[in-house]
Motif scaffolding. Structure first.
Motif, PDB file in Angstrom:
ATOM      1  N   VAL A  62      27.372 114.334 -73.099  1.00 37.62           N
ATOM      2  CA  VAL A  62      27.702 112.939 -72.374  1.00 37.62           C
ATOM      3  C   VAL A  62      27.523 113.717 -70.962  1.00 37.62           C
ATOM      4  O   VAL A  62      27.947 114.717 -70.673  1.00 37.62           O
ATOM      5  N   ALA A  63      27.238 112.696 -69.852  1.00 40.99           N
ATOM      6  CA  ALA A  63      27.216 113.303 -68.488  1.00 40.99           C
ATOM      7  C   ALA A  63      27.445 112.004 -67.494  1.00 40.99           C
ATOM      8  O   ALA A  63      27.121 111.011 -67.880  1.00 40.99           O
ATOM      9  N   ASN A  64      28.183 112.368 -66.483  1.00 41.05           N
ATOM     10  CA  ASN A  64      28.233 111.452 -65.328  1.00 41.05           C
ATOM     11  C   ASN A  64      26.767 111.052 -64.422  1.00 41.05           C
ATOM     12  O   ASN A  64      26.444 112.175 -64.334  1.00 41.05           O
ATOM     13  N   VAL A  65      26.411 110.125 -64.396  1.00 42.42           N
ATOM     14  CA  VAL A  65      25.038 109.817 -63.713  1.00 42.42           C
ATOM     15  C   VAL A  65      25.777 108.601 -62.667  1.00 42.42           C
ATOM     16  O   VAL A  65      26.552 107.812 -62.837  1.00 42.42           O
ATOM     17  N   PRO A  66      24.901 108.660 -61.370  1.00 44.69           N
ATOM     18  CA  PRO A  66      24.956 107.539 -60.610  1.00 44.69           C
ATOM     19  C   PRO A  66      25.318 106.069 -61.117  1.00 44.69           C
ATOM     20  O   PRO A  66      26.192 105.318 -60.626  1.00 44.69           O
ATOM     21  N   ALA A  67      24.324 105.707 -62.275  1.00 40.31           N
ATOM     22  CA  ALA A  67      24.791 104.400 -62.855  1.00 40.31           C
ATOM     23  C   ALA A  67      25.776 104.418 -64.089  1.00 40.31           C
ATOM     24  O   ALA A  67      26.031 103.203 -64.226  1.00 40.31           O
ATOM     25  N   GLY A  68      26.698 105.444 -64.110  1.00 39.95           N
ATOM     26  CA  GLY A  68      27.591 105.211 -64.890  1.00 39.95           C
ATOM     27  C   GLY A  68      27.764 106.773 -65.797  1.00 39.95           C
ATOM     28  O   GLY A  68      27.946 107.727 -65.395  1.00 39.95           O
ATOM     29  N   VAL A  69      27.380 106.541 -67.049  1.00 39.57           N
ATOM     30  CA  VAL A  69      27.584 107.420 -68.285  1.00 39.57           C
ATOM     31  C   VAL A  69      26.226 107.778 -68.869  1.00 39.57           C
ATOM     32  O   VAL A  69      25.589 106.754 -69.400  1.00 39.57           O
ATOM     33  N   GLU A  70      25.563 108.931 -68.719  1.00 41.11           N
ATOM     34  CA  GLU A  70      24.601 108.837 -69.689  1.00 41.11           C
ATOM     35  C   GLU A  70      24.880 109.485 -71.229  1.00 41.11           C
ATOM     36  O   GLU A  70      25.768 110.725 -71.000  1.00 41.11           O
ATOM     37  N   VAL A  71      24.506 109.068 -72.050  1.00 40.76           N
ATOM     38  CA  VAL A  71      24.727 109.657 -73.542  1.00 40.76           C
ATOM     39  C   VAL A  71      23.496 109.979 -74.159  1.00 40.76           C
ATOM     40  O   VAL A  71      22.377 109.392 -74.285  1.00 40.76           O
ATOM     41  N   CYS A  72      23.385 111.290 -74.485  1.00 40.09           N
ATOM     42  CA  CYS A  72      22.269 111.964 -75.155  1.00 40.09           C
ATOM     43  C   CYS A  72      22.519 112.006 -76.596  1.00 40.09           C
ATOM     44  O   CYS A  72      23.671 112.512 -77.170  1.00 40.09           O
ATOM     45  N   PHE A  73      21.491 111.329 -77.542  1.00 41.21           N
ATOM     46  CA  PHE A  73      21.694 111.466 -78.875  1.00 41.21           C
ATOM     47  C   PHE A  73      20.701 111.751 -79.804  1.00 41.21           C
ATOM     48  O   PHE A  73      19.328 111.510 -79.090  1.00 41.21           O
ATOM     49  N   GLY A  74      20.897 111.836 -81.262  1.00 44.10           N
ATOM     50  CA  GLY A  74      19.504 112.173 -81.953  1.00 44.10           C
ATOM     51  C   GLY A  74      18.576 113.352 -81.448  1.00 44.10           C
ATOM     52  O   GLY A  74      19.150 114.168 -81.072  1.00 44.10           O
ATOM     53  N   GLU A  75      17.488 113.123 -81.593  1.00 45.63           N
ATOM     54  CA  GLU A  75      16.386 114.000 -81.227  1.00 45.63           C
ATOM     55  C   GLU A  75      15.896 113.818 -79.781  1.00 45.63           C
ATOM     56  O   GLU A  75      14.789 113.106 -79.571  1.00 45.63           O
ATOM     57  N   GLY A  76      16.579 114.021 -78.674  1.00 45.26           N
ATOM     58  CA  GLY A  76      16.402 113.912 -77.532  1.00 45.26           C
ATOM     59  C   GLY A  76      16.490 112.574 -76.854  1.00 45.26           C
ATOM     60  O   GLY A  76      15.766 112.295 -76.112  1.00 45.26           O
ATOM     61  N   GLN A  77      17.135 111.486 -77.486  1.00 49.50           N
ATOM     62  CA  GLN A  77      16.822 110.319 -76.861  1.00 49.50           C
ATOM     63  C   GLN A  77      18.402 110.258 -76.069  1.00 49.50           C
ATOM     64  O   GLN A  77      19.311 110.994 -76.169  1.00 49.50           O
ATOM     65  N   SER A  78      18.372 109.124 -75.032  1.00 53.10           N
ATOM     66  CA  SER A  78      19.485 109.098 -74.094  1.00 53.10           C
ATOM     67  C   SER A  78      19.429 107.631 -73.771  1.00 53.10           C
ATOM     68  O   SER A  78      18.613 106.793 -73.747  1.00 53.10           O
ATOM     69  N   VAL A  79      20.683 107.403 -73.535  1.00 54.80           N
ATOM     70  CA  VAL A  79      20.754 105.959 -72.805  1.00 54.80           C
ATOM     71  C   VAL A  79      21.997 105.987 -71.654  1.00 54.80           C
ATOM     72  O   VAL A  79      22.929 106.814 -71.919  1.00 54.80           O
ATOM     73  N   LEU A 119      40.769  96.260 -69.877  1.00 59.69           N
ATOM     74  CA  LEU A 119      39.796  95.951 -69.003  1.00 59.69           C
ATOM     75  C   LEU A 119      39.891  94.391 -68.561  1.00 59.69           C
ATOM     76  O   LEU A 119      40.147  93.640 -69.375  1.00 59.69           O
ATOM     77  N   THR A 120      40.071  94.325 -67.294  1.00 68.19           N
ATOM     78  CA  THR A 120      39.769  92.749 -66.847  1.00 68.19           C
ATOM     79  C   THR A 120      38.515  92.644 -66.258  1.00 68.19           C
ATOM     80  O   THR A 120      38.342  91.236 -65.884  1.00 68.19           O
ATOM     81  N   ASP A 121      37.587  93.316 -66.350  1.00 65.23           N
ATOM     82  CA  ASP A 121      36.107  93.001 -65.840  1.00 65.23           C
ATOM     83  C   ASP A 121      35.162  93.513 -67.375  1.00 65.23           C
ATOM     84  O   ASP A 121      35.488  94.497 -67.905  1.00 65.23           O
ATOM     85  N   LEU A 122      34.210  92.563 -67.639  1.00 70.42           N
ATOM     86  CA  LEU A 122      33.536  92.845 -68.394  1.00 70.42           C
ATOM     87  C   LEU A 122      32.438  94.019 -68.279  1.00 70.42           C
ATOM     88  O   LEU A 122      31.975  94.006 -67.360  1.00 70.42           O
ATOM     89  N   PRO A 123      32.425  94.991 -69.211  1.00 71.23           N
ATOM     90  CA  PRO A 123      31.516  95.980 -68.856  1.00 71.23           C
ATOM     91  C   PRO A 123      30.255  95.266 -68.773  1.00 71.23           C
ATOM     92  O   PRO A 123      29.710  94.502 -69.604  1.00 71.23           O
ATOM     93  N   ASP A 124      29.506  96.011 -67.961  1.00 69.69           N
ATOM     94  CA  ASP A 124      27.891  95.852 -67.853  1.00 69.69           C
ATOM     95  C   ASP A 124      27.234  96.111 -69.184  1.00 69.69           C
ATOM     96  O   ASP A 124      26.327  95.290 -69.774  1.00 69.69           O
ATOM     97  N   HIS A 125      27.210  97.275 -69.354  1.00 69.13           N
ATOM     98  CA  HIS A 125      26.711  97.706 -70.535  1.00 69.13           C
ATOM     99  C   HIS A 125      27.621  98.876 -71.151  1.00 69.13           C
ATOM    100  O   HIS A 125      27.849  99.905 -70.674  1.00 69.13           O
ATOM    101  N   LEU A 126      28.237  98.240 -72.440  1.00 71.38           N
ATOM    102  CA  LEU A 126      29.192  99.288 -73.151  1.00 71.38           C
ATOM    103  C   LEU A 126      28.097  99.967 -74.268  1.00 71.38           C
ATOM    104  O   LEU A 126      27.662  99.452 -75.047  1.00 71.38           O
ATOM    105  N   ILE A 127      28.361 101.567 -74.134  1.00 75.49           N
ATOM    106  CA  ILE A 127      27.988 102.344 -75.158  1.00 75.49           C
ATOM    107  C   ILE A 127      29.099 102.756 -76.105  1.00 75.49           C
ATOM    108  O   ILE A 127      30.025 103.041 -75.780  1.00 75.49           O
TER     109      ILE A 127
END
Ligand SMILES: Cc1cc2nc3c(=O)[nH]c(=O)nc-3n(C[C@H](O)[C@H](O)[C@H](O)COP(=O)(O)OP(=O)(O)OC[C@H]3O[C@@H](n4cnc5c(N)ncnc54)[C@H](O)[C@@H]3O)c2cc1C
Ligand SMILES: NC(=O)c1ccc[n+]([C@@H]2O[C@H](COP(=O)([O-])OP(=O)(O)OC[C@H]3O[C@@H](n4cnc5c(N)ncnc54)[C@H](O)[C@@H]3O)[C@@H](O)[C@H]2O)c1
Length: 470
Positions: free
Chosen positions: A236-253, A166-174
């Motif tokens: 995990v799924a593609n969303v307009p803002a990047g990648v959505e990750v679902c985890f635990g008991e119904g949480q997502s980021v 990577l040559t650009d810093l990720p905005d939000h790295l999960i």
């Protein structure tokens, strides 16, 4: 097909394979070394070296904002991530000649480039050449595991193989996985300015002492990393803002980038090992204590051998194989004295048994010696006093040590020696340690062994009073 006959054929030119090849050729064996990717393997190109170089850049950025405690005004670092990338690759390029084809050919090794496959129990084929050898060493390493998470095939993800490009810093790295890769890379990217979320199915740094791991985790959270534990990633799924990750008991980021750091799979699946009668399981090639596989002429070392996955273990294995395959001497690989370090700040280092393992094995007969960084004058002078050393002692000898804090990876070295050489705790207590150093932590911890025996003992008091009368 061209044919080469040789004494030793090493497959994989990473930490393990290079050490075997260099040692064997310099001891007079005819050696063929086959590499399917880049010379130097994971550690140099996509593992230890780039990760530690990135952590070093991140530490520099962090320190610029951490001067207030010394009376130095904090400065907001201006991070040029493209230049950080160049620094990381500059460090790799600086080390690469040591692992290069040219250097090994200079030593007398025949280096072949291409993916090797077994074609019989004493031969492999690579790019139109057949190599027949008296002994083989499988040193093919491992690669990042891609877990069977719903949607993973449809989203872009990073692993250690792509992260350092990577040559650009990720905005939000999960980051999925809170092991050493996950936490080292979390802190590096956070300190360079990224938002970072780590999702860990069980306990972060789960192989380490929980008290020590807690101290690292507390610091990571204080630096702004979001860490979810006990929360497996479900989809995990593609969303307009990047990648959505679902985890635990119904949480997502949702984040801009996704890094997978959930462990490794060995590379033997690409070797046609069944054609040579070599057995393996999901961890790697099945080997005996002498690192020999079910085919007696074939050894396995490093990550391919299914045990601890560290560069220094691959190097240690190389010594065992050279002893056995070249000199015909008995040699067994042990694990009790192997240290490991996670290079977060604070660092976390371990050798031998953890407290829990020592109590399991030795019950009440184990003694736990501890000493805090807060009591060490060098740590005070450097205003970095979070941390402790913990030493597990059984019948007067250390059986394990945990260090968490500044330069824990350096402090653990003494205990790695103590365990490998079978030293007594009195040997460490009797050492004269220069003042003021973090190394004094070890001596002071060892000294704790004698505190109750000398200072709280009525018998010692009586002896001293008796001697003083004369
Ligand atoms: C991000 C990260 C950070 C790490 N940090 C550390 C650290 O700080 N300290 C530490 O001790 N360890 C660290 N490790 C672990 C360390 O990198 C590995 O344990 C080490 O590289 C294993 O060495 P190896 O020789 O077994 O395999 P590798 O170094 O991976 O070498 C295997 C080689 O075999 C080649 N190969 C594979 N299949 C074939 C084939 N069929 N034919 C020909 N060639 C083949 C590959 O291309 C590769 O070059 C880290 C790992 C990662 C991923
Ligand atoms: N400093 C070092 O020496 C160093 C640094 C990096 C890597 N390494 C080596 O590389 C190896 C691999 O490192 P790693 O961090 O990838 O592996 P790891 O196995 O140590 O940790 C992976 C973590 O991912 C978690 N996990 C697995 N599936 C998950 C899921 N679906 N959702 C959430 N979490 C999940 C596990 O519970 C585990 O805690 C290490 O074991 C180590 O040997 C060493």
């Amino acid at each position: 097909m061209a044919l080469i006959e040789t004494d030793l054929c090493v497959i994989g030119a990473g930490s393990g394979g290079l050490s075997v090849a260099a040692g064997a050729v310099q001891m007079g064996a005819r050696v063929v070394l086959i590499e399917g990717g880049e010379m130097g393997g994971d550690c140099l190109n996509t593992g230890c070296v780039p990760s530690k170089a990135l952590l070093a850049a991140a530490k520099q950025a962090h320190l610029m904002g951490a001067g207030a405690k010394f009376g130095i005004a904090p400065v907001e670092p201006q991070v040029d991530f493209g230049a950080v990338h160049d620094h990381v690759h500059g460090v790799i390029a600086g080390i690469a000649p040591h692992d290069s084809q040219e250097r090994f050919e200079g030593l007398g090794v025949k280096v072949l480039r291409g993916m090797a496959r077994f074609t019989g129990d004493d031969r492999v084929a690579v790019e139109g050449t057949e190599v027949r050898a008296r002994r083989f060493v499988i040193a093919t390493g491992s690669r990042a595991m891609v877990p069977p998470i719903d949607g993973i095939a449809d989203v872009p993800y990073l692993t250690n193989e792509s992260l350092f490009d990577l040559t650009d810093l990720p905005d939000h790295l999960i980051i999925v996985g809170g092991g050493p890769i996950g936490l080292e890379m979390a802190q590096a990217h956070r300190r360079l300015g990224a938002q970072v979320t780590v999702i860990e199915a069980e306990r972060a740094l789960g192989k380490d002492d929980p008290d020590a791991a807690a101290l690292v985790i507390e610091r990571l959270r204080a630096e702004g990393i979001t860490l979810h534990e006990g929360a497996g990633v479900t989809s995990v799924a593609n969303v307009p803002a990047g990648v959505e990750v679902c985890f635990g008991e119904g949480q997502s980021v949702t984040g801009s980038h996704l890094l997978l750091a959930v462990g490794r799979v060995p590379n033997h699946d690409r070797l046609d090992i069944d054609k040579a009668g070599i057995k393996a399981d999901r961890r790697g090639i099945i080997v005996d204590a002498g690192l020999r596989s079910s085919n007696r002429r074939v050894y396995a070392v490093g990550d391919a051998a299914g045990g601890m996955q560290f560069t220094h273990v691959a190097g240690y294995h190389a010594g065992i194989v050279i002893r056995s395959a070249l000199l015909g001497l008995p040699a067994k690989a042990k694990t009790d004295h192997i240290p490991w370090v996670t290079y977060t700040d604070p660092e976390l280092a371990q050798v031998g048994l953890t407290e829990a393992q020592a109590r399991d094995r030795h019950g009440d007969r184990v003694e736990i010696l501890t000493f805090d960084y807060a009591e060490n004058d060098r740590a005070r002078a450097e205003r970095d006093t979070d941390g402790f050393i913990k030493v597990m002692v059984y019948r007067g000898r250390p059986v394990g040590a945990t260090v968490v804090g500044r330069q824990a990876g350096e402090v653990i070295q003494l205990w790695a020696l103590a365990l490998s050489a079978g030293l007594k705790i009195s040997d460490v207590a009797g050492m004269v340690s220069p003042y003021p150093t973090l190394g004094e932590l070890s001596k002071r911890a060892a000294g704790q062994y004698y505190t109750p025996r000398l200072f709280d003992s009525p018998l010692v008091r009586r002896i001293v009073q008796f001697v003083q009368k004369f």
